[in-house]
Design a protein around this motif. Structure first.
Motif, PDB file in Angstrom:
ATOM      1  N   MET A   1       0.846  -1.190   0.000  1.00 13.75           N
ATOM      2  CA  MET A   1       0.000   0.000   0.000  1.00 13.75           C
ATOM      3  C   MET A   1       0.885   1.245   0.000  1.00 13.75           C
ATOM      4  O   MET A   1       1.871   1.326   0.741  1.00 13.75           O
ATOM      5  N   LEU A   2       0.518   2.217  -0.815  1.00 10.85           N
ATOM      6  CA  LEU A   2       1.248   3.476  -0.846  1.00 10.85           C
ATOM      7  C   LEU A   2       0.911   4.312   0.395  1.00 10.85           C
ATOM      8  O   LEU A   2      -0.237   4.326   0.861  1.00 10.85           O
ATOM      9  N   LEU A   3       1.927   5.018   0.889  1.00 12.04           N
ATOM     10  CA  LEU A   3       1.697   5.930   2.001  1.00 12.04           C
ATOM     11  C   LEU A   3       0.672   6.993   1.628  1.00 12.04           C
ATOM     12  O   LEU A   3      -0.112   7.443   2.468  1.00 12.04           O
ATOM     13  N   ALA A   4       0.645   7.380   0.360  1.00 10.86           N
ATOM     14  CA  ALA A   4      -0.290   8.410  -0.099  1.00 10.86           C
ATOM     15  C   ALA A   4      -1.736   8.030   0.184  1.00 10.86           C
ATOM     16  O   ALA A   4      -2.580   8.902   0.465  1.00 10.86           O
ATOM     17  N   GLU A   5      -2.069   6.738   0.125  1.00  7.60           N
ATOM     18  CA  GLU A   5      -3.429   6.303   0.425  1.00  7.60           C
ATOM     19  C   GLU A   5      -3.771   6.563   1.890  1.00  7.60           C
ATOM     20  O   GLU A   5      -4.887   6.985   2.211  1.00  7.60           O
ATOM     21  N   LEU A   6      -2.818   6.289   2.766  1.00  2.00           N
ATOM     22  CA  LEU A   6      -3.049   6.528   4.188  1.00  2.00           C
ATOM     23  C   LEU A   6      -3.199   8.023   4.467  1.00  2.00           C
ATOM     24  O   LEU A   6      -4.082   8.441   5.235  1.00  2.00           O
ATOM     25  N   VAL A   7      -2.343   8.833   3.847  1.00  3.66           N
ATOM     26  CA  VAL A   7      -2.412  10.274   4.069  1.00  3.66           C
ATOM     27  C   VAL A   7      -3.746  10.826   3.577  1.00  3.66           C
ATOM     28  O   VAL A   7      -4.371  11.668   4.240  1.00  3.66           O
ATOM     29  N   ALA A   8      -4.208  10.348   2.424  1.00  2.00           N
ATOM     30  CA  ALA A   8      -5.503  10.803   1.905  1.00  2.00           C
ATOM     31  C   ALA A   8      -6.629  10.429   2.854  1.00  2.00           C
ATOM     32  O   ALA A   8      -7.566  11.215   3.082  1.00  2.00           O
ATOM     33  N   THR A   9      -6.550   9.227   3.433  1.00  2.00           N
ATOM     34  CA  THR A   9      -7.574   8.805   4.395  1.00  2.00           C
ATOM     35  C   THR A   9      -7.522   9.664   5.644  1.00  2.00           C
ATOM     36  O   THR A   9      -8.560  10.072   6.184  1.00  2.00           O
ATOM     37  N   ALA A  10      -6.306   9.954   6.121  1.00  2.00           N
ATOM     38  CA  ALA A  10      -6.164  10.811   7.300  1.00  2.00           C
ATOM     39  C   ALA A  10      -6.739  12.191   7.037  1.00  2.00           C
ATOM     40  O   ALA A  10      -7.407  12.783   7.897  1.00  2.00           O
ATOM     41  N   ASP A  11      -6.503  12.717   5.834  1.00  7.07           N
ATOM     42  CA  ASP A  11      -7.042  14.039   5.490  1.00  7.07           C
ATOM     43  C   ASP A  11      -8.568  13.999   5.442  1.00  7.07           C
ATOM     44  O   ASP A  11      -9.243  14.924   5.911  1.00  7.07           O
ATOM     45  N   ALA A  12      -9.121  12.921   4.888  1.00  9.20           N
ATOM     46  CA  ALA A  12     -10.575  12.801   4.821  1.00  9.20           C
ATOM     47  C   ALA A  12     -11.181  12.687   6.214  1.00  9.20           C
ATOM     48  O   ALA A  12     -12.232  13.279   6.502  1.00  9.20           O
ATOM     49  N   ALA A  13     -10.518  11.939   7.090  1.00  7.23           N
ATOM     50  CA  ALA A  13     -11.016  11.809   8.458  1.00  7.23           C
ATOM     51  C   ALA A  13     -10.953  13.135   9.197  1.00  7.23           C
ATOM     52  O   ALA A  13     -11.849  13.471   9.978  1.00  7.23           O
ATOM     53  N   ALA A  14      -9.890  13.899   8.956  1.00  7.86           N
ATOM     54  CA  ALA A  14      -9.748  15.188   9.633  1.00  7.86           C
ATOM     55  C   ALA A  14     -10.751  16.215   9.116  1.00  7.86           C
ATOM     56  O   ALA A  14     -11.099  17.164   9.823  1.00  7.86           O
ATOM     57  N   ALA A  15     -11.228  16.006   7.887  1.00  9.52           N
ATOM     58  CA  ALA A  15     -12.113  16.993   7.262  1.00  9.52           C
ATOM     59  C   ALA A  15     -13.559  16.877   7.708  1.00  9.52           C
ATOM     60  O   ALA A  15     -14.370  17.747   7.399  1.00  9.52           O
ATOM     61  N   THR A  16     -13.906  15.801   8.424  1.00  8.55           N
ATOM     62  CA  THR A  16     -15.295  15.624   8.847  1.00  8.55           C
ATOM     63  C   THR A  16     -15.385  15.497  10.361  1.00  8.55           C
ATOM     64  O   THR A  16     -14.488  14.961  11.002  1.00  8.55           O
TER      65      THR A  16
END
Length: 506
Positions: A1-16
């Motif tokens: 898994m790319l780290l970018a996928e985790l970062v995108a998920t973290a950003d989505a979680a932080a946005a809601t």
């Protein structure tokens, strides 16, 4: 898994602010992760790498050149391997080795990925994806019963390992209490009076509340291990506790209790003295004396799910001489007399425990209620202002935050400011906190240094009052520093909801 996928998920979680949406986002990420990646993914989301301390501080990260990759190629496995190497670096040249490792990792990460990794290394991942969300996400991603996931996490004491087990198709029900593997400690709520606590618990064991450090002691034969409330192994630091438990007439046992140091007259020394001895790398100086108030296992029998009165009977048989003083009663006057005895002996107050309640590891429910005549709360330092006059050159006035687990006043899992104080700070504390907070600084203004929300401080208050000054709508009354609590993680700080409840009690 790319780290970018985790970062995108973290950003989505932080946005809601929606816990459900956070859970769904994290669950989708966990479902895509390979079995070998799950523990690393959980550690990164929590800002608590599975390797533990990496030996890297804010200054080391800030000193790195700001040159990053253009394309996202870094994988979770790459990051995990780099963290393994950082954690393993030791001895002569280790600082240079860590610097080289960090520079290589920063150069392979994109700017966005490195920003996330830096915060993960420093424990400052603000996604709201804290333990509760991750437990729910693990259950959703693995189609497991959430109660089974939570119990396995309690018994393993490791959320990453729990997620890996669940997502790998392991048997969660096979996870049991194991002597030698610490479990999360049961926590207590607070009440202003003994009568108020008894009204919540009903018939209860009312026990001394020491101003000491929490310990969990495991014994198998002659092997004894001692853990802190954060599950760190400190066996080598406390040989007197090891000897006391080794002298008990038992083969296998898990005990829960507190320890503190006593003066020549048998009175408790200040908490700071206990922590100085408790936190030393080697034994020496003041002796520590253990008191035990619970027993989770004895000679092949697990007691977690047994009512407290059964556990206390077993504790009396096994460790009666080391048992915490207390009385079983539903009479507020009898409880008040026990509290007066505790105070006269120099202790903090009492803990009132429902006599029929099981041991709910890792939870702060209503089965245990602590009562102190001096009302205290555990808060997290968010920032610190430079002092003036005699305190010029020192960081002085503390910005204090309460935990906001559900995001009622901001980001879920974050902290909401409830007051400031510079009262109760000795010169020694001023010197200590200046060094401490500059080391974990995140940004600053002309007058204030903002820090990672990781430092717990015990604050004495006269109560709380309604106030529009802070987001939570309350402010502390006559707050003063009682002492720092290095034994407590920020996840055990008091919540804004607990403080708001004091509007009715004080």
């Amino acid at each position: 898994m790319l780290l970018a996928e985790l970062v995108a998920t973290a950003d989505a979680a932080a946005a809601t602010r929606s816990r459900l949406q956070k859970t769904e986002a994290v669950a989708a990420l966990l479902a895509r992760a390979d079995a070998a990646e799950v523990a690393a993914v959980v550690g990164l989301l929590l800002g608590s790498p599975r390797q533990g301390r990496l030996g890297v501080g804010w200054r080391g990260i800030a000193a790195l050149p700001a040159v990053h990759a253009e394309a996202a190629t870094l994988t979770i496995a790459d990051v995990d391997a780099a963290f393994d190497a950082l954690a393993a670096a030791s001895g002569d040249g280790s600082a240079t080795r860590r610097g080289d490792l960090l520079a290589d990792l920063a150069g392979r990460a994109t700017a966005g990925e490195w920003e996330f990794l830096a915060r993960a290394i420093l424990g400052d991942v603000r996604t709201g994806a804290l333990q509760g969300v991750l437990l729910d996400a693990t259950a959703r991603a693995s189609a497991a019963d959430p109660a089974r996931v939570r119990r396995a996490a309690m018994l393993l004491g490791d959320l990453g390992a729990t997620a890996a087990l669940a997502l790998g198709g392991g048997d969660l029900d096979a996870v049991g209490l194991r002597v030698g593997r610490p479990v999360q400690p049961m926590l207590a709520a607070s009440a202003a009076t003994v009568a108020a606590a008894i009204a919540v618990t009903g018939r209860a064991s009312v026990e001394y509340k020491l101003d000491g450090a929490r310990i969990q002691v495991h014994r198998h034969g002659d092997e004894v291990r001692v853990f802190t409330r954060s599950l760190a192994d400190i066996t080598h630091r406390v040989p007197e506790i090891v000897a006391a438990v080794r002298a008990l007439d038992v083969h296998d046992v898990i005990l829960d209790g507190e320890t503190l140091s006593l003066d020549e007259d048998g009175a408790p020394r200040p908490f700071q003295d206990t922590m100085a001895r408790f936190g030393a790398d080697a034994a020496g100086g003041l002796a520590l004396r253990p008191w035990f108030f619970d027993i989770l296992h004895v000679d092949g029998t697990d007691l977690l799910d047994e009512p407290l009165h059964v556990r206390l009977a077993a504790l009396e048989r096994v460790a009666g001489a080391l048992r915490m003083p207390g009385v079983v009663t539903d009479d507020p006057d009898a409880a008040a007399r026990l509290s007066a005895q505790a105070l006269a002996a120099g202790h903090e107050g009492v803990v009132v425990k429902a006599i029929d309640a099981p041991y709910a590891a890792g939870r702060r429910g209503k089965a245990w209620v602590k009562v102190k005549p001096v009302l205290t709360c555990d808060l997290v330092v968010l920032a610190c202002e430079w002092g003036s006059g005699r305190r010029r050159g020192w960081l002085s006035n503390l910005h204090l935050g309460a935990r906001d687990p559900e995001g009622e006043y901001g980001e879920p899992g974050g902290f909401v400011m409830v007051g400031k104080t510079f009262k109760g700070l000795t010169d020694d504390l001023l010197r200590w906190q200046t060094v401490r907070f500059l080391a974990i600084e995140t940004r600053r203004t002309a007058s204030t240094v903002f820090v990672r929300p990781v430092t717990v401080v015990e604050i004495a208050i006269d109560g709380v009052q309604r106030s529009p000054r802070y987001p939570g709508g309350i402010a502390l009354r006559f707050a003063r520093v009682k002492g720092y609590r290095p034994d407590k993680p920020p996840g055990e700080a008091d919540t804004i909801q607990t403080l708001r409840a004091l509007l009715r009690d004080t």
